[in-house]
Design a protein around this motif. Structure first.
Motif, PDB file in Angstrom:
ATOM      1  N   ALA A  16      42.359  39.699  40.094  1.00  0.00           N
ATOM      2  CA  ALA A  16      40.927  39.415  40.031  1.00  0.00           C
ATOM      3  C   ALA A  16      40.318  39.664  41.410  1.00  0.00           C
ATOM      4  O   ALA A  16      41.008  39.571  42.434  1.00  0.00           O
ATOM      5  N   PRO A  17      39.023  40.001  41.472  1.00  0.00           N
ATOM      6  CA  PRO A  17      38.409  40.213  42.786  1.00  0.00           C
ATOM      7  C   PRO A  17      38.647  39.064  43.757  1.00  0.00           C
ATOM      8  O   PRO A  17      38.943  39.294  44.940  1.00  0.00           O
ATOM      9  N   ALA A  18      38.541  37.836  43.286  1.00  0.00           N
ATOM     10  CA  ALA A  18      38.729  36.686  44.171  1.00  0.00           C
ATOM     11  C   ALA A  18      40.135  36.658  44.764  1.00  0.00           C
ATOM     12  O   ALA A  18      40.325  36.211  45.910  1.00  0.00           O
ATOM     13  N   GLU A  19      41.127  37.121  44.004  1.00  0.00           N
ATOM     14  CA  GLU A  19      42.502  37.141  44.517  1.00  0.00           C
ATOM     15  C   GLU A  19      42.639  38.113  45.677  1.00  0.00           C
ATOM     16  O   GLU A  19      43.250  37.793  46.704  1.00  0.00           O
ATOM     17  N   LEU A  20      42.080  39.323  45.515  1.00  0.00           N
ATOM     18  CA  LEU A  20      42.179  40.301  46.599  1.00  0.00           C
ATOM     19  C   LEU A  20      41.392  39.843  47.815  1.00  0.00           C
ATOM     20  O   LEU A  20      41.842  39.982  48.959  1.00  0.00           O
ATOM     21  N   LEU A  21      40.214  39.265  47.591  1.00  0.00           N
ATOM     22  CA  LEU A  21      39.408  38.791  48.712  1.00  0.00           C
ATOM     23  C   LEU A  21      40.082  37.637  49.451  1.00  0.00           C
ATOM     24  O   LEU A  21      39.898  37.467  50.660  1.00  0.00           O
ATOM     25  N   SER A 147      34.452  48.441  40.935  1.00  0.00           N
ATOM     26  CA  SER A 147      35.026  48.466  42.289  1.00  0.00           C
ATOM     27  C   SER A 147      34.206  47.698  43.328  1.00  0.00           C
ATOM     28  O   SER A 147      34.793  47.138  44.264  1.00  0.00           O
ATOM     29  N   PRO A 148      32.865  47.623  43.232  1.00  0.00           N
ATOM     30  CA  PRO A 148      32.142  46.838  44.239  1.00  0.00           C
ATOM     31  C   PRO A 148      32.528  45.367  44.285  1.00  0.00           C
ATOM     32  O   PRO A 148      32.387  44.724  45.342  1.00  0.00           O
ATOM     33  N   GLN A 149      33.017  44.826  43.172  1.00  0.00           N
ATOM     34  CA  GLN A 149      33.443  43.433  43.179  1.00  0.00           C
ATOM     35  C   GLN A 149      34.566  43.198  44.189  1.00  0.00           C
ATOM     36  O   GLN A 149      34.743  42.096  44.707  1.00  0.00           O
ATOM     37  N   TYR A 150      35.333  44.258  44.473  1.00  0.00           N
ATOM     38  CA  TYR A 150      36.470  44.159  45.381  1.00  0.00           C
ATOM     39  C   TYR A 150      36.138  44.561  46.821  1.00  0.00           C
ATOM     40  O   TYR A 150      36.858  44.185  47.746  1.00  0.00           O
ATOM     41  N   LEU A 151      35.050  45.348  47.011  1.00  0.00           N
ATOM     42  CA  LEU A 151      34.836  45.971  48.319  1.00  0.00           C
ATOM     43  C   LEU A 151      33.444  45.786  48.911  1.00  0.00           C
ATOM     44  O   LEU A 151      33.263  45.948  50.117  1.00  0.00           O
ATOM     45  N   THR A 206      20.104  43.669  33.370  1.00  0.00           N
ATOM     46  CA  THR A 206      21.236  42.882  32.897  1.00  0.00           C
ATOM     47  C   THR A 206      22.278  43.857  32.372  1.00  0.00           C
ATOM     48  O   THR A 206      21.945  44.763  31.603  1.00  0.00           O
ATOM     49  N   TYR A 207      23.524  43.679  32.799  1.00  0.00           N
ATOM     50  CA  TYR A 207      24.567  44.614  32.365  1.00  0.00           C
ATOM     51  C   TYR A 207      25.921  43.913  32.348  1.00  0.00           C
ATOM     52  O   TYR A 207      26.083  42.817  32.875  1.00  0.00           O
ATOM     53  N   PHE A 208      26.894  44.568  31.721  1.00  0.00           N
ATOM     54  CA  PHE A 208      28.251  44.049  31.638  1.00  0.00           C
ATOM     55  C   PHE A 208      28.929  44.140  33.007  1.00  0.00           C
ATOM     56  O   PHE A 208      28.819  45.148  33.704  1.00  0.00           O
ATOM     57  N   GLY A 209      29.648  43.074  33.390  1.00  0.00           N
ATOM     58  CA  GLY A 209      30.365  43.085  34.652  1.00  0.00           C
ATOM     59  C   GLY A 209      31.481  42.060  34.661  1.00  0.00           C
ATOM     60  O   GLY A 209      31.909  41.571  33.607  1.00  0.00           O
ATOM     61  N   LEU A 210      31.952  41.738  35.862  1.00  0.00           N
ATOM     62  CA  LEU A 210      33.051  40.792  36.043  1.00  0.00           C
ATOM     63  C   LEU A 210      32.629  39.668  36.973  1.00  0.00           C
ATOM     64  O   LEU A 210      31.871  39.880  37.923  1.00  0.00           O
ATOM     65  N   THR A 211      33.144  38.481  36.726  1.00  0.00           N
ATOM     66  CA  THR A 211      33.021  37.394  37.684  1.00  0.00           C
ATOM     67  C   THR A 211      34.095  37.569  38.755  1.00  0.00           C
ATOM     68  O   THR A 211      35.004  38.396  38.620  1.00  0.00           O
ATOM     69  N   ALA A 212      34.017  36.766  39.810  1.00  0.00           N
ATOM     70  CA  ALA A 212      35.004  36.854  40.888  1.00  0.00           C
ATOM     71  C   ALA A 212      36.411  36.551  40.400  1.00  0.00           C
ATOM     72  O   ALA A 212      37.394  37.068  40.946  1.00  0.00           O
ATOM     73  N   ASP A 213      36.530  35.726  39.351  1.00  0.00           N
ATOM     74  CA  ASP A 213      37.869  35.419  38.838  1.00  0.00           C
ATOM     75  C   ASP A 213      38.301  36.370  37.737  1.00  0.00           C
ATOM     76  O   ASP A 213      39.305  36.132  37.059  1.00  0.00           O
ATOM     77  N   GLY A 214      37.560  37.465  37.531  1.00  0.00           N
ATOM     78  CA  GLY A 214      37.988  38.521  36.626  1.00  0.00           C
ATOM     79  C   GLY A 214      37.562  38.369  35.180  1.00  0.00           C
ATOM     80  O   GLY A 214      38.026  39.116  34.328  1.00  0.00           O
ATOM     81  N   ARG A 215      36.675  37.439  34.881  1.00  0.00           N
ATOM     82  CA  ARG A 215      36.207  37.257  33.511  1.00  0.00           C
ATOM     83  C   ARG A 215      35.014  38.164  33.237  1.00  0.00           C
ATOM     84  O   ARG A 215      34.179  38.429  34.117  1.00  0.00           O
TER      85      ARG A 215
END
Length: 361
Positions: A16-21, A147-151, A206-215
Motif C-alpha cells: 500500500a502507498p502508506a507502507e512504502l512511504l 503512481s502519484p500515491q507513492y511518489l 470525482t474519480y476512482f482512486g486509492l487511499t493511503a492504505d490501498g483501499r
C-alpha cells in the motif's frame, strides 16, 4: 472455463502507498524543501519572480547510479545560476509507448520485462529523496493514476504529456495534484487539447482512486489552478516562434487562463536532434528580452553523455550515462547552453531586486 481474467497471466500484490512511504519516508527537511520549491515555481510561472524556470535532465531514468551522478553535477550548476535561472531536475520513471518498448523504471526496473513494480517504486522514491537532499527540485510525468500515491509527495513539478493531455483520467489526476503542472500540446501540434486540459484540471472532479492504505476510494478534488501550457512542437514542425507564441497567448487569454508558456526545446521543436536544443534556448531567451512576458520556462533533455542507445543492446552491456529512450545532449553542452542563457538574461536583472534563492547549498 476461466472468463473474468482470461487475459491476465498473473497478479502481483504491491505494498500500500502508506507502507512504502513508511519504509522510505519524506524527512521534515525534504517536506519543507518541496513546499518551498513548489511555491517558488508558482511565483516564476504565475507571479513576479523574473527568473527562468528550466526543467533539465535525462529523457528517462534507467540507471539510478548514473542519475545520481547527473544530479550531483546539476545541483552545482543550479546553485551557480540560481539568481537568474531556477533549475529543476527531470526524473521521469514512466514512458508512454506508441506501440511497444520499455515503459520506464517504475514498471520495468531490471530492464528485462519482468515487471517488478514494487522494486521500481522503491528505486524511484529513493532517487527522488536523494535529488531533494542535493537541493534540487524534482520534475516528473505521471502516466498511471495510481503512481502519484507513492511518489507525489517528493515531486515539485509535473507534466501531462502530448499523448495524455486529452485524457480524462489525467485531467482528473491533475486536478488533485498539489504542484504546478505543464500540459503539452498534442503530437500533431494541436494546442486546444492542452488548453482544454488546463481548464478541465482547474475544476472539481470525482474519480476512482486509492487511499493511503490501498483501499479503493472515490477521490474528490478541489481543482488545480497552477497549470500551464508547454509547447513541444508537432508533426508539422516547431512551434516556439513569435507567431506560434502569439497564437498560444491568444488561446490562453480567450480561455480565461494564465498566459503562461513553457517551451520544450526537445521533441518536435528540435526535430529530435538534441544538438539543436541550445539554439532553441537562445531563441527563447531573445524573445523573453524582447518582451514576451508569457514565456516563463524551458525544458531540456540532457544526460551525462550524448545521444541514445538501443535497448536491449545488440552486443555487450549498456553504455553508462547514455539514454535508452530519446537522444539527449551531453553534460558539456548542457552547461554551456545554460550558462549562455544566464549571460543573455543579465539585462532583465539590472534593476530588479535579488530574488530569494530557490535553495541553500
Amino acid at each position: 472455463m476461466r472468463t473474468p481474467d482470461l487475459n491476465v497471466a498473473a497478479i502481483s500484490p504491491l505494498p500500500a502507498p502508506a507502507e512504502l512511504l513508511a519504509t522510505l519516508p519524506r524527512t521534515p527537511a525534504q517536506a519543507d524543501f518541496v513546499a518551498h520549491s513548489r511555491q517558488t515555481l508558482r511565483e516564476i510561472l504565475f507571479g513576479d519572480d523574473p527568473r527562468l524556470l528550466a526543467i533539465v535532465g535525462p529523457c528517462s531514468i534507467h540507471d539510478v547510479a548514473a542519475a545520481r551522478e547527473y544530479a550531483r553535477r546539476l545541483a552545482d550548476l543550479a546553485y551557480e545560476l540560481d539568481d537568474r535561472i531556477v533549475i529543476v531536475m527531470r526524473a521521469y520513471f514512466e514512458k508512454p509507448r506508441t506501440v511497444g518498448g520499455w515503459k520506464g523504471l517504475l514498471l520495468d526496473p531490471h530492464l528485462d520485462g519482468s515487471g517488478d513494480i514494487a522494486r521500481g517504486l522503491q528505486l524511484a522514491r529513493g532517487l527522488l529523496r536523494d535529488i531533494l537532499d542535493l537541493g534540487l527540485p524534482t520534475a516528473t510525468e505521471f502516466l498511471d493514476p495510481v503512481s502519484p500515491q507513492y511518489l507525489a509527495d517528493l515531486v515539485c513539478w509535473t507534466a501531462v504529456g502530448a499523448r495524455t493531455a486529452e485524457s480524462q483520467p489525467h485531467r482528473q489526476l491533475a486536478s488533485a495534484l498539489p504542484m504546478p503542472i505543464g500540459f503539452k500540446n498534442s503530437t500533431d501540434g494541436n494546442l486546444r487539447n492542452a488548453v482544454h486540459g488546463i481548464k478541465a484540471a482547474a475544476q472539481r472532479h470525482t474519480y476512482f482512486g486509492l487511499t493511503a492504505d490501498g483501499r479503493s476510494a472515490a477521490i474528490h478534488t478541489r481543482g488545480n489552478p497552477d497549470c500551464h501550457l508547454v509547447l513541444r512542437g508537432g508533426s508539422a514542425g516547431p512551434n516556439y516562434s513569435a507567431e506560434h507564441l502569439v497564437e498560444a497567448d491568444v488561446l490562453l487569454a480567450k480561455a480565461g487562463l494564465h498566459r503562461t508558456i513553457m517551451v520544450d526545446c526537445s521533441h518536435d521543436n528540435s526535430g529530435r536532434v538534441p544538438e539543436r536544443q541550445p539554439r532553441i534556448l537562445a531563441d527563447v531567451t531573445r524573445q523573453i528580452l524582447a518582451g514576451r512576458t508569457a514565456l516563463r520556462g524551458v525544458m531540456l533533455e540532457s544526460n551525462l553523455f550524448a545521444g541514445n542507445q538501443p535497448h536491449p543492446p545488440p552486443t555487450g552491456p549498456l553504455r553508462y550515462g547514455v539514454s535508452i529512450t530519446d537522444a539527449c545532449m551531453d553534460w558539456s553542452m548542457t552547461q554551456q547552453c545554460l550558462r549562455a542563457a544566464y549571460r543573455s538574461l543579465a539585462p532583465r536583472f539590472v534593476s530588479a531586486p535579488a530574488p530569494e534563492p530557490a535553495f541553500a547549498k
